[in-house]
Design a protein around this motif. Structure first.
Motif, short mmCIF file in Angstrom:
data_model
loop_
_atom_site.label_atom_id
_atom_site.label_comp_id
_atom_site.label_asym_id
_atom_site.label_seq_id
_atom_site.Cartn_x
_atom_site.Cartn_y
_atom_site.Cartn_z
N THR A 166 -19.66 -9.51 5.77
CA THR A 166 -18.20 -9.51 5.77
C THR A 166 -17.61 -8.12 5.95
N GLY A 167 -18.18 -7.08 5.35
CA GLY A 167 -17.69 -5.72 5.54
C GLY A 167 -16.54 -5.36 4.62
N ASP A 168 -16.32 -4.05 4.47
CA ASP A 168 -15.19 -3.53 3.70
C ASP A 168 -13.91 -3.59 4.53
N VAL A 169 -14.06 -3.34 5.84
CA VAL A 169 -12.94 -3.33 6.78
C VAL A 169 -13.31 -4.26 7.92
N ILE A 170 -12.45 -5.22 8.22
CA ILE A 170 -12.76 -6.23 9.23
C ILE A 170 -11.63 -6.30 10.26
N TYR A 171 -12.01 -6.22 11.52
CA TYR A 171 -11.10 -6.47 12.63
C TYR A 171 -11.77 -7.54 13.48
N GLU A 172 -11.06 -8.65 13.70
CA GLU A 172 -11.67 -9.73 14.46
C GLU A 172 -10.64 -10.49 15.28
N LEU A 180 -16.29 6.34 5.07
CA LEU A 180 -17.50 5.96 4.33
C LEU A 180 -17.60 4.46 4.02
N LYS A 181 -16.85 3.65 4.74
CA LYS A 181 -16.86 2.20 4.50
C LYS A 181 -17.72 1.49 5.54
N ASP A 182 -18.03 0.24 5.24
CA ASP A 182 -18.76 -0.62 6.16
C ASP A 182 -17.74 -1.40 6.97
#
Length: 179
Positions: A25-31, A47-49
């Motif tokens: 899922t990630g810390d930051v998601i663009y989809e 430093l995020k996923d």
């Protein structure tokens, strides 16, 4: 990522690549973006996923130190990515160009893509065709400071690619060096 992989019973080292990456899922998601320029500010991704999923014909700029980058189902995009302290994971991508610096590159089920890469270990490909690798030469203001912050050395194995579908000593037909 690995906690979810291990808790789901998938062997993290040898498990199915699609199962591994598609659940992230990630810390930051663009989809689900198309025909956009996506510039994610440093304060949002530092430093995020980061997970980029279902992008088509997008230009993506991630000019910061990030933890990991996951790209899934990205087609005909251009990526300019700051140093990744861990790995970039790609799956089911095609026709894209990547300017990336990372500790490790894991590329699965990806076709007709170009990588201008600085990788301190090596790139690993599996179930891929038509990949091209060149040395990263596109940078942005503050890149060197970001690379030092990510803990990535000057070592660059951009032309050392392991193809898990090609175990012969001869050059794999699935990737080539950009000349």
């Amino acid at each position: 990522l690995w906690q979810s992989v291990i808790s789901s019973g998938i062997n993290a080292e040898y498990g199915d690549a699609v199962s591994k990456f598609s659940r992230y899922t990630g810390d930051v998601i663009y989809e689900n973006r198309s025909d956009e320029t996506i510039v994610i500010p440093k304060c949002e991704i530092y430093l995020k996923d980061v997970l980029l999923k279902n992008l088509t014909k997008c230009e993506v700029r991630l000019h910061s130190t990030i933890g990991t980058l996951h790209c899934t189902n990205c087609t005909d995009c251009t990526f300019s990515v700051g140093p990744i302290s861990g790995s970039i994971f790609l799956e089911n991508c095609s026709g894209s160009v990547y300017h990336v610096t990372c500790q490790q590159a894991r590329i699965h089920s990806t076709n007709n893509a170009v990588f201008y890469i600085h990788v301190t270990s090596k790139a690993i490909i599996e179930d891929c065709k038509g990949l091209k690798f060149g040395k990263r030469e596109e940078f942005y203001e503050g890149y060197e400071a970001d690379r030092a912050e990510a803990g990535l050395s000057d070592v660059n194995n951009w032309n050392d690619v392991d193809d898990f579908n090609w175990l012969n000593k001869e050059q794999s037909p699935n990737w080539q060096i950009i000349t």
